[in-house]
Design a protein around this motif. Structure first.
Motif, PDB file in Angstrom:
ATOM      1  N   ALA A   1       0.820  -1.211   0.000  1.00  0.00           N
ATOM      2  CA  ALA A   1       0.000   0.000   0.000  1.00  0.00           C
ATOM      3  C   ALA A   1       0.855   1.261   0.000  1.00  0.00           C
ATOM      4  CB  ALA A   1      -0.936  -0.003   1.202  1.00  0.00           C
ATOM      5  N   GLY A   2       2.189   1.098  -0.067  1.00  0.00           N
ATOM      6  CA  GLY A   2       3.085   2.244  -0.076  1.00  0.00           C
ATOM      7  C   GLY A   2       3.369   2.816   1.292  1.00  0.00           C
ATOM      8  N   LEU A   3       3.006   2.083   2.358  1.00  0.00           N
ATOM      9  CA  LEU A   3       3.244   2.532   3.726  1.00  0.00           C
ATOM     10  C   LEU A   3       4.410   1.759   4.332  1.00  0.00           C
ATOM     11  CD1 LEU A   3      -0.463   2.692   4.957  1.00  0.00           C
ATOM     12  CD2 LEU A   3       0.985   4.619   4.283  1.00  0.00           C
ATOM     13  N   GLN A   4       5.053   2.377   5.318  1.00  0.00           N
ATOM     14  CA  GLN A   4       6.191   1.733   5.983  1.00  0.00           C
ATOM     15  C   GLN A   4       5.716   0.897   7.157  1.00  0.00           C
ATOM     16  OE1 GLN A   4       8.193   5.687   6.354  1.00  0.00           O
ATOM     17  NE2 GLN A   4      10.046   4.548   5.787  1.00  0.00           N
ATOM     18  N   GLY A   5       6.399  -0.215   7.353  1.00  0.00           N
ATOM     19  CA  GLY A   5       6.154  -1.070   8.510  1.00  0.00           C
ATOM     20  C   GLY A   5       7.436  -1.247   9.284  1.00  0.00           C
ATOM     21  N   ALA A   6       7.348  -1.185  10.627  1.00  0.00           N
ATOM     22  CA  ALA A   6       8.528  -1.316  11.481  1.00  0.00           C
ATOM     23  C   ALA A   6       8.322  -2.458  12.459  1.00  0.00           C
ATOM     24  CB  ALA A   6       8.786  -0.015  12.233  1.00  0.00           C
ATOM     25  N   LEU A   7       9.308  -3.345  12.557  1.00  0.00           N
ATOM     26  CA  LEU A   7       9.285  -4.447  13.518  1.00  0.00           C
ATOM     27  C   LEU A   7      10.304  -4.138  14.597  1.00  0.00           C
ATOM     28  CD1 LEU A   7       9.215  -8.258  12.689  1.00  0.00           C
ATOM     29  CD2 LEU A   7      10.368  -7.338  14.688  1.00  0.00           C
ATOM     30  N   LEU A   8       9.827  -3.992  15.827  1.00  0.00           N
ATOM     31  CA  LEU A   8      10.678  -3.626  16.960  1.00  0.00           C
ATOM     32  C   LEU A   8      10.978  -4.869  17.783  1.00  0.00           C
ATOM     33  CD1 LEU A   8      12.000  -1.413  18.731  1.00  0.00           C
ATOM     34  CD2 LEU A   8       9.795  -1.143  19.881  1.00  0.00           C
ATOM     35  N   ALA A   9      12.271  -5.177  17.955  1.00  0.00           N
ATOM     36  CA  ALA A   9      12.711  -6.344  18.720  1.00  0.00           C
ATOM     37  C   ALA A   9      13.484  -5.865  19.953  1.00  0.00           C
ATOM     38  CB  ALA A   9      13.598  -7.247  17.866  1.00  0.00           C
ATOM     39  N   PRO A  10      13.477  -6.645  21.044  1.00  0.00           N
ATOM     40  CA  PRO A  10      14.095  -6.174  22.284  1.00  0.00           C
ATOM     41  C   PRO A  10      15.618  -6.235  22.311  1.00  0.00           C
ATOM     42  CG  PRO A  10      13.129  -8.333  22.613  1.00  0.00           C
ATOM     43  CD  PRO A  10      12.728  -7.896  21.239  1.00  0.00           C
ATOM     44  N   THR A  11      16.238  -7.059  21.468  1.00  0.00           N
ATOM     45  CA  THR A  11      17.697  -7.192  21.496  1.00  0.00           C
ATOM     46  C   THR A  11      18.268  -7.141  20.085  1.00  0.00           C
ATOM     47  OG1 THR A  11      17.696  -9.616  21.310  1.00  0.00           O
ATOM     48  CG2 THR A  11      17.543  -8.678  23.540  1.00  0.00           C
ATOM     49  N   ASP A  12      19.540  -6.797  20.004  1.00  0.00           N
ATOM     50  CA  ASP A  12      20.244  -6.754  18.734  1.00  0.00           C
ATOM     51  C   ASP A  12      20.238  -8.129  18.069  1.00  0.00           C
ATOM     52  OD1 ASP A  12      22.864  -7.051  17.071  1.00  0.00           O
ATOM     53  OD2 ASP A  12      22.657  -4.878  17.294  1.00  0.00           O
TER      54      ASP A  12
ATOM     55  N   THR B   1      19.989  -0.866  14.185  1.00  0.00           N
ATOM     56  CA  THR B   1      20.280  -1.160  15.588  1.00  0.00           C
ATOM     57  C   THR B   1      21.418  -0.250  16.047  1.00  0.00           C
ATOM     58  OG1 THR B   1      21.998  -2.837  15.177  1.00  0.00           O
ATOM     59  CG2 THR B   1      19.706  -3.587  15.172  1.00  0.00           C
ATOM     60  N   GLY B   2      21.599  -0.180  17.342  1.00  0.00           N
ATOM     61  CA  GLY B   2      22.644   0.679  17.880  1.00  0.00           C
ATOM     62  C   GLY B   2      24.037   0.181  17.617  1.00  0.00           C
ATOM     63  N   SER B   3      24.196  -1.101  17.254  1.00  0.00           N
ATOM     64  CA  SER B   3      25.532  -1.668  17.058  1.00  0.00           C
ATOM     65  C   SER B   3      26.049  -1.504  15.634  1.00  0.00           C
ATOM     66  CB  SER B   3      25.505  -3.157  17.426  1.00  0.00           C
ATOM     67  OG  SER B   3      24.665  -3.874  16.531  1.00  0.00           O
ATOM     68  N   LEU B   4      25.243  -0.962  14.718  1.00  0.00           N
ATOM     69  CA  LEU B   4      25.704  -0.786  13.344  1.00  0.00           C
ATOM     70  C   LEU B   4      26.824   0.248  13.269  1.00  0.00           C
ATOM     71  CD1 LEU B   4      22.294  -0.677  11.419  1.00  0.00           C
ATOM     72  CD2 LEU B   4      23.882  -2.604  11.578  1.00  0.00           C
ATOM     73  N   ARG B   5      27.701   0.098  12.284  1.00  0.00           N
ATOM     74  CA  ARG B   5      28.711   1.114  12.035  1.00  0.00           C
ATOM     75  C   ARG B   5      28.030   2.436  11.711  1.00  0.00           C
ATOM     76  NH1 ARG B   5      30.819  -2.234   8.071  1.00  0.00           N
ATOM     77  NH2 ARG B   5      30.561  -0.477   6.626  1.00  0.00           N
ATOM     78  N   ALA B   6      28.702   3.531  11.977  1.00  0.00           N
ATOM     79  CA  ALA B   6      28.108   4.852  11.815  1.00  0.00           C
ATOM     80  C   ALA B   6      27.634   5.089  10.385  1.00  0.00           C
ATOM     81  CB  ALA B   6      29.101   5.931  12.238  1.00  0.00           C
ATOM     82  N   ASP B   7      28.441   4.656   9.391  1.00  0.00           N
ATOM     83  CA  ASP B   7      28.050   4.898   8.002  1.00  0.00           C
ATOM     84  C   ASP B   7      26.848   4.044   7.602  1.00  0.00           C
ATOM     85  OD1 ASP B   7      29.668   2.640   8.278  1.00  0.00           O
ATOM     86  OD2 ASP B   7      30.267   2.689   6.162  1.00  0.00           O
ATOM     87  N   VAL B   8      26.802   2.806   8.092  1.00  0.00           N
ATOM     88  CA  VAL B   8      25.669   1.931   7.791  1.00  0.00           C
ATOM     89  C   VAL B   8      24.406   2.469   8.457  1.00  0.00           C
ATOM     90  CG1 VAL B   8      24.746  -0.410   8.000  1.00  0.00           C
ATOM     91  CG2 VAL B   8      27.187  -0.059   7.545  1.00  0.00           C
ATOM     92  N   LYS B   9      24.563   2.933   9.678  1.00  0.00           N
ATOM     93  CA  LYS B   9      23.409   3.475  10.399  1.00  0.00           C
ATOM     94  C   LYS B   9      22.891   4.733   9.718  1.00  0.00           C
ATOM     95  CE  LYS B   9      23.776   3.467  14.833  1.00  0.00           C
ATOM     96  NZ  LYS B   9      24.161   3.822  16.221  1.00  0.00           N
ATOM     97  N   ALA B  10      23.796   5.560   9.236  1.00  0.00           N
ATOM     98  CA  ALA B  10      23.382   6.795   8.554  1.00  0.00           C
ATOM     99  C   ALA B  10      22.602   6.484   7.289  1.00  0.00           C
ATOM    100  CB  ALA B  10      24.613   7.647   8.237  1.00  0.00           C
ATOM    101  N   ARG B  11      23.054   5.488   6.514  1.00  0.00           N
ATOM    102  CA  ARG B  11      22.332   5.120   5.290  1.00  0.00           C
ATOM    103  C   ARG B  11      20.951   4.558   5.618  1.00  0.00           C
ATOM    104  NH1 ARG B  11      27.503   3.191   3.671  1.00  0.00           N
ATOM    105  NH2 ARG B  11      26.897   1.047   4.172  1.00  0.00           N
ATOM    106  N   ALA B  12      20.873   3.738   6.672  1.00  0.00           N
ATOM    107  CA  ALA B  12      19.581   3.168   7.063  1.00  0.00           C
ATOM    108  C   ALA B  12      18.628   4.265   7.527  1.00  0.00           C
ATOM    109  CB  ALA B  12      19.781   2.135   8.174  1.00  0.00           C
ATOM    110  N   THR B  13      19.137   5.211   8.317  1.00  0.00           N
ATOM    111  CA  THR B  13      18.300   6.311   8.817  1.00  0.00           C
ATOM    112  C   THR B  13      17.789   7.166   7.663  1.00  0.00           C
ATOM    113  OG1 THR B  13      19.573   6.351  10.880  1.00  0.00           O
ATOM    114  CG2 THR B  13      18.253   8.295  10.370  1.00  0.00           C
TER     115      THR B  13
END
Length: 586
Positions: free
Chosen positions: A347-358, A383-395
Motif C-alpha cells: 500500500a506504499g506505507l512503511q512497517g517497522a518491527l521492533l525487537a528487544p535485542t540486537d 540497531t545501535g551496534s551498526l557502524r556509523a556509516d551503515v546506520k546513517a544510510r539506514a536512517t
C-alpha cells in the motif's frame, strides 16, 4: 560572628512549617515529611527508594510476607522445643549486658528473660541500641528461633517489643507483617509508622467501590481491608483484605484499558485494503519461502490463516488495529507478521518491527527478509551496534520512505529517526517494552495512529487476558506448523545430569549441536542467587565435555564476535554450543 549574622539576614525569615491536616481524608494526600508522623523525615528519605511519598502511599506499602508468631509459650517448656523452631513468649527482663566480640568480632547484647516457669537468654549481634531499649524489670514480648547449647537455651536476634498493659503488640506474639525495607529504615520503625498512619487516617479511607459491586463479589470495605492487610488478627482476615485490594487493582487496570480502547476508536489510522488478488499473492509468496526453507511443500496452518484474515479486516478499517498475536516458539508468528508488513508495503506505507535485542533483530532481518524475498521487498536493519556509516544510510532510507520494511531495536525510537509514512508497527516480545516505548514508536507516524501488532510467546489464559488485555484483540496460534519436530520436555535434578551430558557427546559425534541456556551472563547479581552464569558454566562444561569445544554466545558480545562464534564449525572436532539468552535485569 559577622559572617553568620549576614548569612542569616540574607536568607530571610524561615518559612513557617505547613500545619498538619486534622482531617483524616486530607492527611492521606499529605507528603510524609509534613504528615506529623513520628518517623516522617525517615520515611521521606526511605520512600524515595521504596516508592511511597504520601500517607496514602505508605498505607499501600504492603507486606511481602507474614510471620505467624501468635502462639505464646512458657519459657520452661522450651527445653523440649526442637532447635530452629520460632517461638513467642512474654517475659520479664532480669538482666542486660554487652559482651565484647572475640578477636574483633561483633559485640553481643545479651538479655536474660524470665517468667514463672523458667528463663532464656536472648542474644543480638552488633545492635547496641537494644541495651538502651531494655529496662531491667520491664516486660517484653519476644519472637525468635530457639537454639540449644547443652541445657542452656538462647534466642538468636529475636524480634521484641517492650510492653505495658495498654501497649498494642506489633513486632512479636501476633501475625507480624514483614515489609520491603531499605537502608536507614528498620522493620520496627516502619511497623510503628504504618500503625500510626492507620490510626490517624486509615480508618477514614473513603470507600469508592459501589455497594452493589462489593455485595456481588463478596468484598469487604476498603478501610477494613487496609487495616487487615497490615495487622490481621487471623489469616482469614488477611486473605479477605488482599482479595479486596487485588480486585481493586485489576478493576482499575481494566477500566483504564477500556478507556484506551475507546480512545483508539476515536483515533484515525491509514486504511490498508488488501484485495483478494494481493491477499493470494502475499500468502503464496510466504508459502513458497517456507517450502524453500523446509525443503518440502508446506502449507500455512489454520490458525495462521485465521490470524491473517483478522489482520486483513483490521487493516481495512480507518481505526487503528491493536492486536495481540500469541503462540509458542515455532508456532509461525513471524510469518503472520510478515503478511501484515507485506500488506503495508504494497500500500506504499512503511512497517517497522521492533525487537528487544540486537541478536533478535538480526534474526528477524534474516527470517522476514527470506519470507518477503519472493515479493521483491527488501528489509532494512537499524540497531545501535551498526557502524556509523551503515546506520546513517539506514536512517536516511527510513526518512525518505525508500525503506518500506524496517527491523530494529530501541534505535528505532530515538529522536534522530523519522519515518516518511509509518503505517504499521509490529512489536516482538511485547512484554519487554513499556507503554512509553511503544508509544514513542507509534508517535513517529505523524498526526495519525499506526496499526499495531504485538507478538508474544508467553501464552496468557483467556480469563486473565480479558482483564490484562481488555484494549486488545487477541489471535492465538495453537496448531504447530506441519513438519515441526516434536518437542520433548524433561526435568532433571542437578545430580541426575550425567546421562544428559553423555547424550550431548553422542549428538556431537553425529555432527549435531547442543544449546545450553542459562539465566545469567556473569555471577554477582542479587536477583538470581544460586542461578547458573554462562561465563562460569562454559568453563565447567569445557572441562566436563572435553575434547568438545564449548562456545559462548550472549547479548553483550559485539555483533562481529557473536556472528563469528555462531558460524564457527568444529573443523573435525566434535562441537558443543553454549548460549546465554537471558540477560540479568538492570
Amino acid at each position: 560572628m559577622v559572617a553568620k549574622a549576614t548569612s542569616a539576614r540574607s536568607a530571610g525569615p524561615a518559612r513557617p512549617a505547613a500545619p498538619v491536616p486534622t482531617d483524616p481524608v486530607e492527611l492521606l494526600s499529605t507528603p510524609l515529611a509534613q504528615s506529623g508522623l513520628s518517623a516522617g523525615p525517615t520515611l521521606r528519605r526511605a520512600g524515595i527508594k521504596l516508592d511511597f511519598y504520601t500517607v496514602r502511599d505508605l498505607l499501600f506499602h504492603l507486606p511481602r510476607r507474614y510471620d505467624d508468631l501468635r502462639e505464646m509459650r512458657s519459657l520452661g517448656d522450651l527445653v523440649w522445643e526442637p532447635e530452629g523452631n520460632v517461638i513467642s513468649a512474654r517475659a520479664r527482663v532480669a538482666d542486660v549486658r554487652v559482651e565484647p566480640g572475640f578477636r574483633n568480632r561483633t559485640q553481643r547484647t545479651i538479655a536474660r528473660l524470665e517468667d514463672r516457669t523458667g528463663s532464656i537468654d536472648a542474644t543480638w549481634f552488633g545492635r547496641r541500641f537494644i541495651e538502651r531499649r531494655l529496662r531491667i524489670g520491664g516486660e517484653v514480648v519476644v519472637s525468635g528461633k530457639v537454639k540449644h547449647f547443652g541445657r542452656k537455651l538462647t534466642l538468636d536476634n529475636p524480634e521484641f517489643q517492650v510492653v505495658t498493659d495498654d501497649t498494642e503488640v506489633l513486632h512479636a506474639g501476633r501475625i507480624v507483617p514483614v515489609y520491603p525495607l531499605t537502608a536507614g529504615l528498620t522493620s520496627a520503625r516502619l511497623r510503628a509508622a504504618i500503625r500510626e498512619a492507620l490510626d490517624r487516617a486509615g480508618h477514614a479511607y473513603p470507600e469508592y467501590l459501589p455497594a452493589e459491586i462489593r455485595d456481588e463479589e463478596g468484598l469487604i470495605g476498603i478501610a477494613p481491608a487496609i487495616e487487615a492487610a497490615h495487622y490481621p488478627d487471623t489469616f482469614e482476615q488477611r486473605d479477605a483484605a488482599l482479595r479486596r485490594l487485588a480486585f481493586d487493582e485489576l478493576f482499575a487496570l481494566q477500566l483504564g484499558m477500556v478507556e484506551r480502547r475507546r480512545q483508539r476508536v476515536r483515533d484515525a489510522a491509514p486504511r490498508i485494503p488488501i484485495t483478494p488478488a494481493d491477499n493470494e499473492t502475499i500468502r503464496s509468496a510466504l508459502t513458497d519461502a517456507l517450502t524453500t526453507k523446509v525443503g518440502r511443500p508446506v502449507e500455512l496452518t489454520p490458525d495462521q490463516l485465521r490470524a491473517m484474515d483478522a489482520i486483513r479486516d483490521d487493516l481495512a478499517r480507518e481505526t487503528p488495529m491493536l492486536r495481540l498475536l500469541q503462540g509458542d516458539v515455532g508456532s509461525g508468528k513471524t510469518a503472520v507478521a510478515a503478511f501484515a508488513l507485506a500488506a503495508a508495503a504494497q500500500a506504499g506505507l512503511q512497517g517497522a518491527l521492533l525487537a528487544p535485542t540486537d541478536l533478535l533483530a538480526r534474526q528477524h532481518l534474516e527470517t522476514v527478509g527470506a519470507l518477503l524475498e519472493g515479493l521483491g521487498m527488501g528489509v532494512t536493519l537499524l540497531t545501535g551496534s551498526l557502524r556509523a556509516d551503515v546506520k546513517a544510510r539506514a536512517t536516511e532510507a527510513i526518512a525518505s520512505g525508500q525503506a518500506l520494511v524496517v527491523v530494529g531495536t530501541h534505535a528505532l525510537i530515538q529522536d534522530a529517526v523519522s519515518f516518511r509514512d509509518l503505517g504499521l508497527v509490529v512489536i516482538d516480545e511485547q512484554h519487554r517494552f513499556g507503554v512509553d516505548q511503544r508509544g514513542a514508536l507509534e508517535a513517529k507516524a505523524g498526526g495519525r495512529s499506526p496499526h499495531v501488532l504485538l507478538m508474544t510467546a508467553t501464552p496468557i489464559p483467556r480469563t486473565l487476558g480479558q482483564v490484562l488485555y481488555a484494549d486488545l484483540d487477541v489471535s492465538d496460534l495453537r496448531t504447530p506448523p506441519a513438519g515441526r519436530v516434536q518437542i520433548r520436555t524433561g526435568i532433571r535434578k542437578a545430580s541426575e545430569l550425567d546421562g544428559t551430558w553423555h547424550k550431548v557427546q553422542e549428538e556431537a559425534a553425529s555432527g549435531h549441536r547442543t544449546f545450553v541456556v542459562v539465566p545469567l551472563i556473569e555471577e554477582g547479581t542479587d536477583e538470581a542467587e544460586g542461578a547458573a552464569a554462562a561465563e562460569t558454566e562454559a568453563v565447567r562444561l569445557s572441562e566436563l565435555l572435553a575434547p568438545l569445544r564449548v562456545g559462548m554466545v550472549h547479548g553483550r558480545l559485539k555483533p562481529a564476535e557473536r556472528d563469528a562464534e555462531s558460524s564457527m564449525s568444529w573443523s573435525g572436532r566434535p562441537s558443543s554450543r553454549w548460549a546465554s539468552t537471558c540477560r540479568p535485569r538492570r
